[in-house]
Scaffold this active site. Structure first.
Site, mmCIF file in Angstrom:
data_model
loop_
_atom_site.group_PDB
_atom_site.id
_atom_site.type_symbol
_atom_site.label_atom_id
_atom_site.label_comp_id
_atom_site.label_asym_id
_atom_site.label_seq_id
_atom_site.Cartn_x
_atom_site.Cartn_y
_atom_site.Cartn_z
ATOM 1 N N ARG A 51 0.801 -1.233 0.000
ATOM 2 C CA ARG A 51 0.000 0.000 0.000
ATOM 3 C C ARG A 51 0.825 1.269 0.000
ATOM 4 N NH1 ARG A 51 -2.903 -3.865 1.765
ATOM 5 N NH2 ARG A 51 -0.961 -4.349 2.782
ATOM 6 N N THR A 52 1.792 1.341 0.885
ATOM 7 C CA THR A 52 2.466 2.634 1.049
ATOM 8 C C THR A 52 3.180 3.014 -0.240
ATOM 9 O OG1 THR A 52 2.686 2.164 3.381
ATOM 10 C CG2 THR A 52 4.043 3.936 2.522
ATOM 11 N N LYS A 80 25.287 -3.882 -2.257
ATOM 12 C CA LYS A 80 26.754 -3.832 -2.423
ATOM 13 C C LYS A 80 27.415 -3.121 -1.253
ATOM 14 C CE LYS A 80 26.434 -3.162 -7.454
ATOM 15 N NZ LYS A 80 26.727 -2.144 -8.491
ATOM 16 N N ARG A 101 11.368 3.939 2.815
ATOM 17 C CA ARG A 101 11.091 2.998 3.908
ATOM 18 C C ARG A 101 12.357 2.208 4.193
ATOM 19 N NH1 ARG A 101 5.975 -0.949 4.228
ATOM 20 N NH2 ARG A 101 5.139 1.021 5.005
ATOM 21 N N HIS A 129 5.635 6.002 11.402
ATOM 22 C CA HIS A 129 5.091 5.857 10.042
ATOM 23 C C HIS A 129 4.093 7.003 9.823
ATOM 24 C CE1 HIS A 129 3.619 4.243 6.392
ATOM 25 N NE2 HIS A 129 3.407 2.987 6.731
HETATM 26 C C1 NCD Z 1 2.165 -0.991 8.175
HETATM 27 C C2 NCD Z 1 3.667 -0.797 8.246
HETATM 28 O O1 NCD Z 1 4.384 -1.008 7.255
HETATM 29 O O2 NCD Z 1 4.103 -0.399 9.311
HETATM 30 N N1 NCD Z 1 1.706 -1.164 6.890
HETATM 31 C C3 NCD Z 1 1.431 -0.070 6.115
HETATM 32 O O3 NCD Z 1 2.293 0.699 5.765
HETATM 33 N N2 NCD Z 1 0.156 0.148 5.794
HETATM 34 C C4 NCD Z 1 1.660 -1.989 9.147
HETATM 35 C C5 NCD Z 1 2.254 -3.366 9.128
HETATM 36 O O4 NCD Z 1 3.145 -3.680 8.350
HETATM 37 O O5 NCD Z 1 1.766 -4.174 9.927
#
Ligand code: NCD
Length: 303
Positions: A51-52, A80, A101, A129
């Site tokens: 999703r993100t 690397k 991320r 997040h």
């Molecule tokens: C979450 C995350 O990556 O922290 N997911 C997300 O970005 N919607 C929650 C999770 O991974 O459980």
């Protein structure tokens, strides 16, 4: 230049403005389809995501911009041995804004210190997040009409769940929120979150059984047990089925409860709950795209 590393990098009024802009975009998405023409977003995902990453990309595409990036550390020069800061200095030569991320807490902050373009933290380890939080807040606003004077239950892995940490910090900016923290003893919120709750004189309780409090909740924020953050598999196996939300458990819940989940779900919400009108998690996914459109516009100073 602004980055978004922690949700507290934004003031409450900036968050409210982003939510208002997100709501305007939802009303008239076509009005925004050229705003980012000629701009590029890079998504640097050193950790898995559906999703993100895709919502960032969809958001930029809907704004008329373009996207580039990678979706795993293995396919980048991190494999690397390249440092995060060198990667970011490189990508800043190709893109106008970066969503990142990383499994290491603080990596997006380190990147921001060297970056010549805005950095958005799309999740750093078990820490924060912030864009999921904006997604959660616009969802609460849409479902409840107003953010405040509600009882919010957080259930599951409150220790490693970064979305929980960011959302609690954000909700502390709003008034009249009662926090009900539901987790096994081993997965309670980290000390710095408990301190933040105390510092704000927030009303909060920490308990183990969802059944004891479900009837009090206006919002129930379910979370996955974060397997990848455990030090050993045996602990994960022992704790993974601590909570499974079923229609039976929802019998005593309020009729206007809103059930949120950042997703992905493993088994903590039974599939039978998806058709209950109180389930909001797929609506939440869609809201996430719109609020990221608003955020990209803000950080690129296009609003
Ligand atoms: C979450 C995350 O990556 O922290 N997911 C997300 O970005 N919607 C929650 C999770 O991974 O459980």
């Amino acid at each position: 230049m602004r980055h978004l590393i922690s949700i507290t990098d934004l003031t409450k009024s900036e968050i409210d403005e982003l939510i208002e802009l997100g709501l305007k975009i939802i009303e008239n998405p076509k009005d925004y389809s050229e705003v980012c023409r000629g701009k590029k977003l890079a998504t640097l995902f050193f950790e898995p995501s559906t999703r993100t990453r895709l919502s960032f990309e969809a958001a930029m595409l809907e704004l008329g911009g373009q996207v580039l990036g990678f979706s795993s550390a293995d396919t980048s020069s991190a494999a690397k041995g390249e440092s995060v800061t060198d990667t970011v200095r490189t990508v800043a030569c190709y893109a106008d804004i970066i969503a990142m991320r990383h499994n290491k807490e603080g990596a997006p902050l380190a990147a921001a210190m060297k970056s010549t373009v805005p950095i958005i933290n799309a999740g750093d380890g078990g820490h924060q997040h912030p864009t999921q939080t904006l997604t959660d807040l616009i969802t609460i606003k849409r479902e409840k009409g107003y953010i405040g004077d509600i009882t919010v239950g957080f259930c599951g892995d409150l220790q490693f769940g970064r979305t929980v940490h960011s959302l609690i910090k954000a909700l502390l900016m709003y008034s009249g929120i009662k926090f009900v923290l539901i987790s096994p003893n081993e997965l309670r919120v980290p000390g710095y979150i408990r301190e933040a709750l105390r510092h704000h004189n927030a009303e909060f309780v920490e308990i183990e059984r969802l059944e004891e409090v479900i009837d009090e909740l206006d919002v129930l924020y379910m979370t996955r047990v974060q397997r990848e953050r455990f030090f050993n598999e045996a602990d994960y196996v022992r704790l993974k089925d601590s909570y499974i939300l079923t229609l039976d458990k929802l019998k005593t819940a309020k009729q206007d409860l809103s059930i949120l989940h950042p997703l992905p779900r493993v088994n903590e919400i039974a599939v039978e709950v998806d058709d209950d009108p109180r389930a909001c998690y797929f609506k939440q996914v869609l809201n996430g795209k719109y609020i990221r459109m608003a955020l990209i516009m803000k950080l690129l100073e296009l609003v």
